[in-house]
Scaffold this motif. Structure first.
Motif, PDB file in Angstrom:
ATOM      1  N   ALA A 154      93.637 -45.387  77.144  1.00  0.00           N
ATOM      2  CA  ALA A 154      92.878 -45.557  77.950  1.00  0.00           C
ATOM      3  C   ALA A 154      93.026 -45.604  79.089  1.00  0.00           C
ATOM      4  O   ALA A 154      92.883 -45.689  79.832  1.00  0.00           O
ATOM      5  CB  ALA A 154      92.369 -47.132  77.380  1.00  0.00           C
ATOM      6  N   MET A 177      88.509 -52.024  83.896  1.00  0.00           N
ATOM      7  CA  MET A 177      88.823 -51.991  82.787  1.00  0.00           C
ATOM      8  C   MET A 177      87.595 -53.036  81.511  1.00  0.00           C
ATOM      9  O   MET A 177      87.145 -52.739  80.891  1.00  0.00           O
ATOM     10  CB  MET A 177      90.524 -52.251  82.230  1.00  0.00           C
ATOM     11  CG  MET A 177      91.627 -51.205  82.522  1.00  0.00           C
ATOM     12  SD  MET A 177      90.015 -49.810  81.735  1.00  0.00           S
ATOM     13  CE  MET A 177      91.871 -48.948  82.538  1.00  0.00           C
ATOM     14  N   ARG A 194      84.785 -52.444  78.782  1.00  0.00           N
ATOM     15  CA  ARG A 194      84.903 -53.017  77.570  1.00  0.00           C
ATOM     16  C   ARG A 194      84.002 -53.146  77.325  1.00  0.00           C
ATOM     17  O   ARG A 194      82.969 -53.669  76.410  1.00  0.00           O
ATOM     18  CB  ARG A 194      85.827 -53.885  77.665  1.00  0.00           C
ATOM     19  CG  ARG A 194      87.770 -53.244  77.444  1.00  0.00           C
ATOM     20  CD  ARG A 194      87.991 -52.302  76.487  1.00  0.00           C
ATOM     21  NE  ARG A 194      88.324 -53.499  75.400  1.00  0.00           N
ATOM     22  CZ  ARG A 194      89.821 -53.614  74.773  1.00  0.00           C
ATOM     23  NH1 ARG A 194      90.674 -53.553  75.861  1.00  0.00           N
ATOM     24  NH2 ARG A 194      88.820 -54.341  73.265  1.00  0.00           N
ATOM     25  N   TRP A 208      94.349 -51.488  79.457  1.00  0.00           N
ATOM     26  CA  TRP A 208      93.007 -51.258  78.195  1.00  0.00           C
ATOM     27  C   TRP A 208      92.885 -52.863  77.326  1.00  0.00           C
ATOM     28  O   TRP A 208      92.468 -53.468  78.006  1.00  0.00           O
ATOM     29  CB  TRP A 208      93.449 -50.268  77.050  1.00  0.00           C
ATOM     30  CG  TRP A 208      92.035 -50.309  76.235  1.00  0.00           C
ATOM     31  CD1 TRP A 208      92.337 -50.648  74.605  1.00  0.00           C
ATOM     32  CD2 TRP A 208      90.794 -49.438  75.968  1.00  0.00           C
ATOM     33  NE1 TRP A 208      91.434 -50.014  74.305  1.00  0.00           N
ATOM     34  CE2 TRP A 208      90.105 -50.061  75.297  1.00  0.00           C
ATOM     35  CE3 TRP A 208      90.341 -49.761  77.643  1.00  0.00           C
ATOM     36  CZ2 TRP A 208      88.810 -49.876  74.871  1.00  0.00           C
ATOM     37  CZ3 TRP A 208      88.574 -49.051  76.959  1.00  0.00           C
ATOM     38  CH2 TRP A 208      88.069 -49.491  76.366  1.00  0.00           C
TER      39      TRP A 208
END
Length: 810
Positions: free
Chosen positions: A130, A190, A194, A234
């Motif tokens: 990621a 991030m 998410r 991540w």
């Protein structure tokens, strides 16, 4: 967010790429700025007790944490760390400042119990999928590429290049710069990803992140809020998200668990590369190591390394080449909008300036510098299974050092140290630990010499753990495994090969068990092919036993009995075979002939026995050569083997060849006879020096009917294609001059007629001309032999022996 990533007063979450020099430098700067009371690192908690070893002088990365199940050592996982890994940098910072370190990832006990050894072999690198835009691990399906999304938003078509430009190729900032600012920006990016993609298809991540949050809560109770967490970027939003302890524990409820053992093992840069299979997703560990160790003027220093490597390989590279390549690489980086010339620009510059526009140096530079062959080291007192400890003691005694770069090792078995090295390497191979592989020597081929190709691979540590079930020392483990393999062997050939390996590994306690298994299987196996296939390895074992000073009497008895069974069973097995069966049986003939030659070598106490054995084998070959129902390939081969051993009287081989090539023999069978008799690399020289045999072959070939010629042509082409070009040319010359029918004559007798292509006698003047060079090569000039000068009184062709002509004294 309940946890802050940039401000004091709460745990500092440092999201990183697991193997990146820019991330590593940023982590060091952030830790220097925030000075936490404890450092939490993504990794297996079972390794907490191993952290102090990282501060020892004997620990040199790349290394890896190895976890394996105690009851099933083959179920294992690695967590590699390089000098430019942020986790390694954080660990070393903490040890240097007396700060506790805790690993917070899902325990290896759970990961291994879930059958995720292959996936968790790079468990610590999950986040770089990621955060580095790399390919997914086998078994870990990734539905999205978060870095790819960020790179696309920034206008890049290559996620890897974007990450390097933004993180890895950037400096650490000037004085007074906020070292936590980059981590805050990355955490925000991030977080947005998410929110959009959830766990991104990583099914294991929610469980892992739940365990990380529980460990984070426990650390806050122990050390307070002044913590630093180093983890994959991540995972940062998941660790910052507010959840309940009950919810996290519920995710972990019912996870399977196994007992595990964790230790440090050496690792290599090659295993860090993406193409290695165990890699951490970075294609250029050598380049990243250079960026980390040379932050000032990395381009100039890199191209200087390249120039040094190319000079070692005899490329004409000067300082001017380096200067011009630096200018070109930096110019390309400016045109392409990059903050620092990357490998793409450096490769282009090397190709244009140092490689003259070719890609010739590229593979060399890639293997030796871009990837590199660096092997890490671990301290001697690092925890290890007893078998590994015994291996380490043995290799230190024998002065064998594990190396990542492949090398050849020449051993002289007459020397005690070399014999010990040979025993160790053979025992490790028997245990399934192939540190070394036997190879053909470029020099001497004597039985007192061995050549090994050595290369230490990190996964051999797993093999050692697996082999630990057989014993605590190399000797006891190899003995136990050999006995087990002998009991479970399916065929006779397997047992004979095992006997040979036991002799090479010098396992006296295992040999009786193997010999009993060999006798039992030999008594039950009636297939002559199996018996003939097993005989050569057994005879080699007898020979190696003699060389190594091992009592091989039992082996010799079994080998002799096995040879007798082959003698009895081989003649009835030869008639009626088809082409494939005849070709296979020819291999058995050759193997048995060689084995009998070794087994029947004259020895002081066994001279009569060896002579009798060779005589019985000669009788078997005669029976095969004279039986019409046997395929021509086998009859011809048996005739040739007897001829080579001098078993035929005057004209015996010519008589059989004349019968085999007579008009009544089918052409294909006759061609098979020729293939068996004259096939192989030395068959051509036999025809060159024996005019009678050549005349028979020539006469038969010219008389083959036209319809049958196309059938025999492939066989003849296959036979004559094995000859060297010079032999084929000589045969053509002899045939062009016309066949000679002069009979062969014993060595030393004068010929009755000249053989085409050869003079009637010795030309003394031509022979004397080579004597000075011959003496220099043989080193006999110092013994007082006078230079020979041509004698005008002697005729040009003198048939006297060469000893008389040269005046040599014996």
């Amino acid at each position: 967010m309940s946890e802050r990533t940039a401000n004091r007063g709460g745990p500092v979450l440092l999201g990183v790429r697991h193997h990146g020099p820019g991330s590593a430098r940023a982590v060091w700067a952030a830790l220097e700025q925030c000075r936490p009371a404890a450092v939490l690192i993504e990794g297996p908690p079972e390794a907490d007790e191993l952290v102090p070893l990282a501060a020892q002088e004997g620990m040199r990365p790349p290394v890896a944490l190895l976890a394996h199940a105690q009851d099933d050592p083959g179920r294992a996982a690695f967590w590699p760390l390089a000098e430019f890994s942020p986790e390694w940098v954080a660990m070393r910072w903490a040890l240097a400042h007396g700060v506790p370190v805790r690993f917070i990832d899902l325990p290896a006990a759970h990961s291994l119990a879930r059958g995720e050894a292959e996936e968790t072999a790079d468990e610590q690198e999950t986040a770089e999928e990621a955060t580095g835009g790399q390919e997914a691990r086998s078994g870990a399906e990734v539905r999205i590429d978060p870095i790819g999304v960020l790179a696309e938003a920034a206008g890049y078509d290559d996620p890897e290049r974007w990450w390097e430009d933004v993180i890895e190729h950037r400096g650490g900032g000037g004085a007074g710069a906020d070292a936590l600012a980059p981590f805050a920006a990355l955490a925000e990016a991030m977080g947005a990803l998410r929110e959009t993609y959830g766990d991104g298809g990583h099914d294991r991540d929610p469980v892992r992140e739940a365990h990380m949050r529980l460990r984070l809560r426990a650390a806050r109770r122990e050390f307070g809020d002044d913590l630093a967490v180093v983890c994959g970027a991540w995972h940062v939003p998941a660790l910052a998200r507010r959840t309940t302890m009950t919810a996290d524990r519920q995710l972990l409820k019912g996870l399977p668990k196994v007992k595990t053992t964790v230790t440090w093992v050496p690792w290599t840069h090659r295993r860090l590369s993406r193409r290695s299979g165990y890699g951490a997703g970075i294609a250029s560990p050598g380049w990243y190591g250079h960026l980390f160790s040379a932050p000032d003027r990395p381009v100039e220093r890199w191209l200087t390394k390249v120039a040094g490597l190319l000079r070692e390989e005899d490329y004409a590279v000067s300082s001017a080449h380096v200067i011009e390549a630096v200018r070109l690489a930096e110019g390309l980086a400016t045109v392409r909008g990059r903050p620092l010339a990357g490998l793409t620009e450096l490769d282009d510059a090397v190709r244009a300036v140092m490689g003259d526009g070719t890609d010739a140096p590229s593979s060399l530079i890639h293997d030796r510098l871009v990837v590199g062959e660096v092997l890490g080291e671990v301290p001697e007192d690092a925890p290890a299974v007893p078998l590994q400890q015994d291996i380490d003691r043995s290799r230190r005694t024998l002065r064998l050092k594990p190396e990542a770069l492949e090398r050849e090792l020449e051993l002289d078995l007459r020397k005690e140290t070399d014999a010990g090295r040979s025993r160790l390497l053979h025992r490790l191979r028997l245990l399934g630990i192939p540190w070394g592989e036997p190879t053909r020597s470029r020099g001497s081929t004597g039985t007192f010499r061995e050549t090994w190709r050595l290369r230490w691979e990190p996964e051999l540590s797993v093999r050692v753990a697996e082999a630990g079930i057989w014993g605590t020392t190399v000797l006891s483990a190899a003995t136990a495994k050999a006995a087990s393999e002998a009991a479970g062997a399916a065929g006779l050939a397997e047992v004979t090969a095992l006997a040979e390996r036991c002799l090479l590994a010098e396992l006296p306690d295992a040999l009786p068990v193997v010999m009993q298994a060999l006798s039992d299987r030999a008594a039950l196996d009636a297939d002559v092919g199996h018996l003939a296939q097993a005989l050569p390895a057994l005879v080699r074992s007898v020979r190696y036993g003699d060389v190594r000073g091992t009592d091989a009497a039992a082996l010799r008895e079994v080998a002799t009995a096995l040879a007798e069974r082959v003698f009895v069973g081989l003649p009835p097995a030869c008639p009626g075979l088809d082409a494939d069966g005849a070709a296979e049986m020819r291999g058995h003939l050759d193997a048995t002939h060689q084995a009998v030659g070794l087994l029947g070598q004259p020895e002081s106490e066994r001279q009569a026995e060896g002579k009798q054995l060779r005589a019985r084998w000669a009788g078997v070959l005669r029976a095969v050569s004279e039986r019409d129902a046997v395929p021509g390939l086998l009859r011809g081969r048996a005739t040739r083997l007897l001829l080579d051993d001098g078993e035929w009287g005057d004209g015996g081989a010519e008589r059989l060849m004349g019968l085999a090539l007579s008009p009544g023999t089918p052409p294909t069978d006759a061609a098979g006879w020729i293939e068996g008799f004259a096939g192989g690399g030395d068959g051509g020289m036999l025809l060159v020096h024996d005019a009678r045999l050549l005349a028979l072959v020539d006469g038969w070939l010219t008389g083959v009917p036209d319809p049958a010629f196309t059938d025999v042509l492939p066989l003849l082409r296959r036979t004559f294609a094995e000859y060297e070009s010079g032999v084929r040319r000589t045969l053509g010359e002899l045939i062009r001059r016309g066949p000679a029918t002069a009979p062969r004559h014993p060595a030393g007798d004068a010929p009755d007629a000249a053989v085409p292509g050869f003079g009637p006698g010795l030309d003394r003047d031509r022979a004397a001309a080579v004597l000075p060079t011959l003496r220099m090569l043989l080193g006999i000039g110092q013994h007082g032999f006078d230079d020979e000068q041509p004698d005008p009184s002697r005729p040009a062709h003198d048939s006297r022996p060469a000893d008389d002509l040269t005046g040599a004294r014996t």
